[in-house]
Design a protein around this motif. Structure first.
Motif, PDB file in Angstrom:
ATOM      1  N   GLY A   1       0.674  -1.325   0.427  1.00 10.58           N
ATOM      2  CA  GLY A   1      -0.030  -0.190  -0.103  1.00 10.58           C
ATOM      3  C   GLY A   1       0.514   0.996   0.120  1.00 10.58           C
ATOM      4  O   GLY A   1       0.292   2.775   0.007  1.00 10.58           O
ATOM      5  N   ALA A   2       2.214   1.110  -0.378  1.00  9.73           N
ATOM      6  CA  ALA A   2       3.074   2.157   0.014  1.00  9.73           C
ATOM      7  C   ALA A   2       2.706   3.830  -0.903  1.00  9.73           C
ATOM      8  O   ALA A   2       2.853   2.116  -2.109  1.00  9.73           O
ATOM      9  CB  ALA A   2       4.467   1.835  -0.166  1.00  9.73           C
ATOM     10  N   GLN A   3       2.788   4.624  -1.004  1.00  7.04           N
ATOM     11  CA  GLN A   3       2.259   5.128  -2.020  1.00  7.04           C
ATOM     12  C   GLN A   3       3.740   6.041  -3.187  1.00  7.04           C
ATOM     13  O   GLN A   3       5.153   5.804  -1.967  1.00  7.04           O
ATOM     14  CB  GLN A   3       1.989   6.581  -1.359  1.00  7.04           C
ATOM     15  CG  GLN A   3       0.645   6.486  -0.266  1.00  7.04           C
ATOM     16  CD  GLN A   3      -0.146   6.098  -1.378  1.00  7.04           C
ATOM     17  OE1 GLN A   3      -0.509   6.986  -2.908  1.00  7.04           O
ATOM     18  NE2 GLN A   3      -1.168   5.504  -1.218  1.00  7.04           N
ATOM     19  N   VAL A   4       4.235   6.124  -3.601  1.00  5.99           N
ATOM     20  CA  VAL A   4       4.953   5.950  -4.402  1.00  5.99           C
ATOM     21  C   VAL A   4       4.929   6.742  -6.319  1.00  5.99           C
ATOM     22  O   VAL A   4       3.485   6.729  -6.523  1.00  5.99           O
ATOM     23  CB  VAL A   4       5.899   4.638  -5.095  1.00  5.99           C
ATOM     24  CG1 VAL A   4       6.132   3.936  -4.424  1.00  5.99           C
ATOM     25  CG2 VAL A   4       4.563   3.197  -6.323  1.00  5.99           C
ATOM     26  N   PRO A   5       5.453   7.434  -7.047  1.00  4.03           N
ATOM     27  CA  PRO A   5       5.132   8.473  -7.728  1.00  4.03           C
ATOM     28  C   PRO A   5       4.967   7.116  -8.561  1.00  4.03           C
ATOM     29  O   PRO A   5       5.293   5.990  -9.197  1.00  4.03           O
ATOM     30  CB  PRO A   5       6.934   9.128  -7.882  1.00  4.03           C
ATOM     31  CG  PRO A   5       6.896   9.054  -7.293  1.00  4.03           C
ATOM     32  CD  PRO A   5       7.396   7.850  -5.937  1.00  4.03           C
ATOM     33  N   ASN A   6       4.460   7.225  -9.348  1.00  5.96           N
ATOM     34  CA  ASN A   6       4.011   5.942 -11.013  1.00  5.96           C
ATOM     35  C   ASN A   6       4.474   6.510 -11.973  1.00  5.96           C
ATOM     36  O   ASN A   6       5.350   7.597 -12.406  1.00  5.96           O
ATOM     37  CB  ASN A   6       2.185   7.026 -11.707  1.00  5.96           C
ATOM     38  CG  ASN A   6       1.409   6.545 -12.324  1.00  5.96           C
ATOM     39  OD1 ASN A   6       1.700   5.373 -12.656  1.00  5.96           O
ATOM     40  ND2 ASN A   6       0.113   7.370 -12.889  1.00  5.96           N
ATOM     41  N   LYS A  32      12.276   3.693   5.491  1.00  8.24           N
ATOM     42  CA  LYS A  32      12.252   4.300   4.538  1.00  8.24           C
ATOM     43  C   LYS A  32      11.565   2.778   3.591  1.00  8.24           C
ATOM     44  O   LYS A  32      12.123   2.261   3.523  1.00  8.24           O
ATOM     45  CB  LYS A  32      13.615   4.561   3.831  1.00  8.24           C
ATOM     46  CG  LYS A  32      12.906   6.230   4.785  1.00  8.24           C
ATOM     47  CD  LYS A  32      14.557   7.092   4.027  1.00  8.24           C
ATOM     48  CE  LYS A  32      14.112   9.014   4.833  1.00  8.24           C
ATOM     49  NZ  LYS A  32      15.692   9.509   5.688  1.00  8.24           N
ATOM     50  N   LEU A  33      11.280   3.016   1.711  1.00  5.43           N
ATOM     51  CA  LEU A  33      11.177   2.168   1.227  1.00  5.43           C
ATOM     52  C   LEU A  33      11.943   2.263  -0.024  1.00  5.43           C
ATOM     53  O   LEU A  33      12.877   3.101  -0.583  1.00  5.43           O
ATOM     54  CB  LEU A  33       9.639   2.304   0.877  1.00  5.43           C
ATOM     55  CG  LEU A  33       9.102   1.479  -0.430  1.00  5.43           C
ATOM     56  CD1 LEU A  33       9.209   0.466  -0.054  1.00  5.43           C
ATOM     57  CD2 LEU A  33       8.144   1.438  -1.578  1.00  5.43           C
ATOM     58  N   LEU A  77       8.275  15.131  -6.169  1.00  9.42           N
ATOM     59  CA  LEU A  77       6.992  14.194  -5.361  1.00  9.42           C
ATOM     60  C   LEU A  77       7.481  13.850  -4.348  1.00  9.42           C
ATOM     61  O   LEU A  77       7.179  14.332  -3.051  1.00  9.42           O
ATOM     62  CB  LEU A  77       6.965  13.339  -6.217  1.00  9.42           C
ATOM     63  CG  LEU A  77       5.492  13.914  -7.185  1.00  9.42           C
ATOM     64  CD1 LEU A  77       5.476  12.059  -8.684  1.00  9.42           C
ATOM     65  CD2 LEU A  77       4.047  14.793  -6.937  1.00  9.42           C
ATOM     66  N   CYS A  78       8.495  13.296  -3.779  1.00 11.84           N
ATOM     67  CA  CYS A  78       8.571  12.935  -2.795  1.00 11.84           C
ATOM     68  C   CYS A  78      10.264  13.732  -1.733  1.00 11.84           C
ATOM     69  O   CYS A  78       9.698  13.862  -0.288  1.00 11.84           O
ATOM     70  CB  CYS A  78       9.653  11.118  -2.456  1.00 11.84           C
ATOM     71  SG  CYS A  78       8.765  10.369  -3.357  1.00 11.84           S
ATOM     72  N   GLY A  79      10.789  14.865  -2.664  1.00 14.73           N
ATOM     73  CA  GLY A  79      12.149  15.691  -1.721  1.00 14.73           C
ATOM     74  C   GLY A  79      13.076  15.194  -1.830  1.00 14.73           C
ATOM     75  O   GLY A  79      13.537  14.401  -2.998  1.00 14.73           O
ATOM     76  N   LEU A  93       8.115   5.824   2.739  1.00 16.72           N
ATOM     77  CA  LEU A  93       7.250   4.928   2.980  1.00 16.72           C
ATOM     78  C   LEU A  93       5.886   5.180   3.678  1.00 16.72           C
ATOM     79  O   LEU A  93       6.364   5.484   4.770  1.00 16.72           O
ATOM     80  CB  LEU A  93       7.878   3.652   4.202  1.00 16.72           C
ATOM     81  CG  LEU A  93       7.943   2.820   4.613  1.00 16.72           C
ATOM     82  CD1 LEU A  93       6.838   2.087   2.816  1.00 16.72           C
ATOM     83  CD2 LEU A  93       7.540   1.780   5.599  1.00 16.72           C
ATOM     84  N   LYS A  94       5.042   5.609   3.099  1.00 16.07           N
ATOM     85  CA  LYS A  94       4.674   6.180   3.539  1.00 16.07           C
ATOM     86  C   LYS A  94       3.173   5.632   2.293  1.00 16.07           C
ATOM     87  O   LYS A  94       2.697   4.915   2.057  1.00 16.07           O
ATOM     88  CB  LYS A  94       3.605   7.902   3.365  1.00 16.07           C
ATOM     89  CG  LYS A  94       3.847   8.422   2.642  1.00 16.07           C
ATOM     90  CD  LYS A  94       4.636   9.858   2.240  1.00 16.07           C
ATOM     91  CE  LYS A  94       4.869  10.517   1.229  1.00 16.07           C
ATOM     92  NZ  LYS A  94       4.280  12.084   0.974  1.00 16.07           N
ATOM     93  N   GLU A  95       1.678   5.669   3.703  1.00 18.16           N
ATOM     94  CA  GLU A  95       0.452   4.845   3.363  1.00 18.16           C
ATOM     95  C   GLU A  95      -0.715   5.323   2.701  1.00 18.16           C
ATOM     96  O   GLU A  95      -1.547   5.059   2.108  1.00 18.16           O
ATOM     97  CB  GLU A  95      -0.050   3.873   4.007  1.00 18.16           C
ATOM     98  CG  GLU A  95       0.767   3.198   4.693  1.00 18.16           C
ATOM     99  CD  GLU A  95      -0.125   1.658   4.213  1.00 18.16           C
ATOM    100  OE1 GLU A  95      -1.042   1.362   4.097  1.00 18.16           O
ATOM    101  OE2 GLU A  95       1.419   0.591   3.461  1.00 18.16           O
ATOM    102  N   GLU A  96      -0.468   6.756   3.319  1.00 16.03           N
ATOM    103  CA  GLU A  96      -1.949   7.646   2.893  1.00 16.03           C
ATOM    104  C   GLU A  96      -1.303   8.956   1.658  1.00 16.03           C
ATOM    105  O   GLU A  96      -0.114   9.365   2.119  1.00 16.03           O
ATOM    106  CB  GLU A  96      -2.634   8.917   4.417  1.00 16.03           C
ATOM    107  CG  GLU A  96      -2.426   7.327   5.466  1.00 16.03           C
ATOM    108  CD  GLU A  96      -3.846   6.679   5.192  1.00 16.03           C
ATOM    109  OE1 GLU A  96      -4.247   7.140   4.957  1.00 16.03           O
ATOM    110  OE2 GLU A  96      -3.411   5.536   5.477  1.00 16.03           O
ATOM    111  N   ILE A  97      -2.474   9.023   1.166  1.00 14.00           N
ATOM    112  CA  ILE A  97      -2.687  10.135   0.537  1.00 14.00           C
ATOM    113  C   ILE A  97      -2.384  11.138   1.083  1.00 14.00           C
ATOM    114  O   ILE A  97      -3.418  11.692   1.617  1.00 14.00           O
ATOM    115  CB  ILE A  97      -3.123   9.652  -1.123  1.00 14.00           C
ATOM    116  CG1 ILE A  97      -3.438   8.493  -1.612  1.00 14.00           C
ATOM    117  CG2 ILE A  97      -3.124  10.805  -1.563  1.00 14.00           C
ATOM    118  CD1 ILE A  97      -4.192   8.550  -2.538  1.00 14.00           C
TER     119      ILE A  97
END
Lengths: 434, 244
Positions: A313-318, A353-354, A404-406, A429-433
């Motif tokens: 569920g980790a949020q990653v750039p598309n 981190k991921l 997008l991430c920093g 590593l974050k799950e929420e948008i």
């Protein structure tokens, strides 16, 4: 007075320099404005000359004085006509309705110019200064009034369909010219017609014709062309492929049906490209569709996945993994005849981190290539945006991650001890948008 | 066991043809009794045939599939609607869920996945039958067996375990599943395990590895694969989609 004409001429010459050096679309509107700029410059030149000659009636021969006056006012009528033309094209572009007033406008222009060169010129001498007068002067006033009325009419009739910004620009330009014309009519010695025309030109230049606007219009056009070229309606694409797939299966060709299924999967997932951030699961699914198709094409290619299921569920750039894997295949494994392994793994690092890595057993970097890529990835911000090229894929990935991430996240490469390279993608590593 | 009667609704001939000829209806205890190519025809056929299952495309002429379901829901409360659509737009999903549809399948249709969906439907029908059974004395063997499976879904269960527990021949038990529920034993077991996993995914914050163990899978990779096949999405996607 002559000083004002010189100043106006210099200002517009400056404007013209910027305008002609800017990249722009070759549209009727911009062509008209280019012509307008040239004519206004000529007109201002003649304006300056007449201001001098009309105040030196004793030294300048009458014939010469008449001639420059006729040229000056002739150019003024033509400039006013061009303004009308410009506004008419603008309105046409906005409303989509053809220009119907062009013929009366041209007939009027012809008559006005004819009168301008035939009617007798006379001069009035006053203490404050001299000016030209007589029936001859009906021509410029008449032209200004006629074309102003045409423009105002166009604006009023189509006021609903015209963009607000364009509407206000036209309105302001017309008002300026109207006021200047009235003032000049009341105070003959002011000789300010050149100022009115300059201000009108500036109004259009600053808003609709400035180089920034023109450049962004051009870029937008290029991008939408690219978009059209690359994007057929995705639903049409995968519905059609699906129909072919069913037909293949009805013909008992299971393998073809299966491949088409994966192709549809790939398309279906990649049209979600409008979302900047997706889940790792989505990203892996897209990658699986891609790698399965590649493995079918190159049977000696092996792709394996080792991802922690809780990271799904980790949020990653598309769309960051496919370009990296494609790079591994094309620059690493292609040289080995597409024989070898690619391993994709995702794990949590010690400091939460991921890290996603793509490791291949390809030919590795050529001499000096590693340093070059490191340099490019480190100086990603300095690289000009490219629409094509070899390293476009990984550079884009790097840029998007940083954006997008920093800045602390991003892409880097290491060389494997046993040959081949590994791409490391470090992400938060974050799950929420957010 | 009575055959389930199916109505196919899709505006594309090839899609209906694929469904009819590529999916083994017979093996899943179903028969296709009608087809419709637009919303109006679908409404008329629903009324005329009163099917058990309606396989429905959303984007069809005259009236869209969701509207058809909405309009026929009251008249046909027992019809199971399975939406098959190329639009994975979530607003459609949400609207579809409000209409109490049975399942939502994305095009291109994988017939294997479609089979799982039909099996799940039959299992749901069977569970409903049990809960509506007002005569507890009539304890049929299959009721005991399924209850046992539900209570022990995290453990190793096989036909031979059941055979020891109930003192019945494994072949006989296998046949019982086929005849009473219409699916085979393994399908039933998987379905129960998936239900268990889904419940754990939504009600606990256990890791996927733990949930996979508690649902009877020792290897989370196998679990994730089976889950994906059954639900169309991975366990973590499922958790996220439904908890939002």
């Amino acid at each position: 007075m002559l000083r004002m004409e010189i100043a106006l001429f210099l200002v517009l010459a400056f404007v013209a320099f910027f305008y002609f050096s800017a990249e722009k679309e070759h549209a009727a509107l911009h062509r008209t404005f280019s012509l307008l700029l040239v004519c206004v410059l000529v007109h201002l030149g003649l304006d300056g000359i007449t201001v001098y000659t009309v105040n030196n009636l004793n030294t300048v021969p009458k014939l010469l004085n008449d001639a420059v006056h006729r040229l000056f006012l002739g150019s003024m009528v033509f400039v006013i006509y061009l303004f009308y033309q410009y506004i008419a094209i603008l309105v046409e572009e906005e409303t989509g309705k053809p220009r119907r007033l062009d013929i009366p406008a041209k007939i009027f222009l012809a008559i006005a110019e004819l009168c301008n060169f035939l009617l007798p010129v006379s001069y009035t001498v006053t203490e404050k200064g001299n000016y030209s007068s007589g029936y001859f002067m009906l021509v410029p006033y008449g032209a200004v009034i006629f074309y102003l009325i045409l423009c105002a009419g166009l604006l009023l009739i189509n006021r609903r369909q015209i963009d607000k910004k364009k509407k206000s620009v036209i309105g302001i330009a017309l008002t300026i010219e109207f006021i200047v014309c009235i003032l000049q009519g009341l105070n003959h010695t002011w000789l300010i017609s050149g100022m009115g025309i300059t201000l009108m030109t500036l109004a259009f230049y600053l808003t609709l014709e400035n180089p920034e606007t023109l450049r962004s219009e051009l870029t937008e056009q290029k991008i939408s062309m690219l978009y059209l070229k690359s994007q057929v309606n995705p639903h049409f694409l995968y519905n059609t492929i699906d129909t072919i797939r069913i037909q293949a299966q009805l013909n008992k060709d299971v393998k073809v049906a299966e491949l088409l299924m994966r192709l549809v999967d790939f398309f279906r997932l990649s049209v979600k490209i409008d979302r900047p951030i997706v889940t790792l699961d989505d990203e892996i699914e897209l990658l699986e569709a891609y790698t399965e198709l590649m493995c079918y094409r190159y049977p000696d290619l092996n792709v394996s996945y080792d991802t922690d299921p809780d990271l799904g569920g980790a949020q990653v750039p598309n769309f960051i993994l496919q370009p990296i894997v494609e790079n591994s295949l094309i620059h690493g494994l292609k040289n080995k005849g597409y024989r070898g392994d690619v391993t994709i793994s995702a794990k949590k690092t010690e400091n939460d981190k991921l890290e996603i890595s793509v490791s291949d057993t390809g030919s590795g970097f050529d001499e000096g290539k590693k340093a070059e890529i490191d340099e490019m990835l480190r100086g990603y911000a300095k690289q000009p945006p490219k629409l094509s090229g070899n390293s476009i894929g990984i550079l884009n990935v790097q840029k998007r991650i940083k954006l997008l991430c920093g800045r602390e996240y991003g892409l880097s490469y290491t060389e494997n001890e046993t040959g081949g390279v590994t791409a490391h993608i470090l992400l938060p590593l974050k799950e929420e948008i957010e | 066991m009575k055959k389930l009667r199916v109505l196919l609704v899709d505006d594309e001939v090839m899609i209906r043809e694929g469904f009819k000829r590529l999916f083994d209806w017979e093996a899943h205890g179903c028969e296709v009794i009608g087809e419709a190519a637009d919303g109006m025809e679908a409404l008329a056929k629903l009324d005329a045939l009163n099917p058990d299952i309606a396989v429905m495309d959303i984007n069809i002429p005259i009236m869209n599939g969701l509207k058809v379901i909405q309009m026929s829901r009251l008249k046909h409360p027992d019809t199971a609607f399975i939406i098959v659509s190329g639009y994975d737009d979530f607003s459609y999903c949400r609207e579809a869920l409000r209409l109490q549809i049975t399942d939502y399948i994305l095009k291109p249709v994988n017939y294997e996945e479609f089979g799982i969906c039909i099996d799940n439907l039959k299992i749901a029908l069977f569970q409903r039958e049990i809960s509506e059974n007002e005569n507890p004395e009539e304890e049929r063997a299959i009721y005991g067996i399924t209850r046992f499976i539900q209570e022990h879904s995290a453990e190793d269960i096989s036909l031979s375990v059941l055979s020891d527990e109930f003192h019945l021949n494994p072949q006989y038990i296998s046949q019982l599943f086929k005849n009473e529920i219409g699916v085979n034993f393994l399908t039933y077991l998987t379905s129960i395990r998936m239900e268990q996993a889904k419940k754990l995914l939504l009600t606990t914050s256990l890791s996927i590895t733990e949930i996979s163990e508690r649902s009877g899978y020792k290897d989370y990779r196998v679990f994730t694969k089976v889950f994906k096949k059954s639900e169309g999405i991975t366990p973590s996607q499922y958790r996220r989609d439904f908890l939002q």
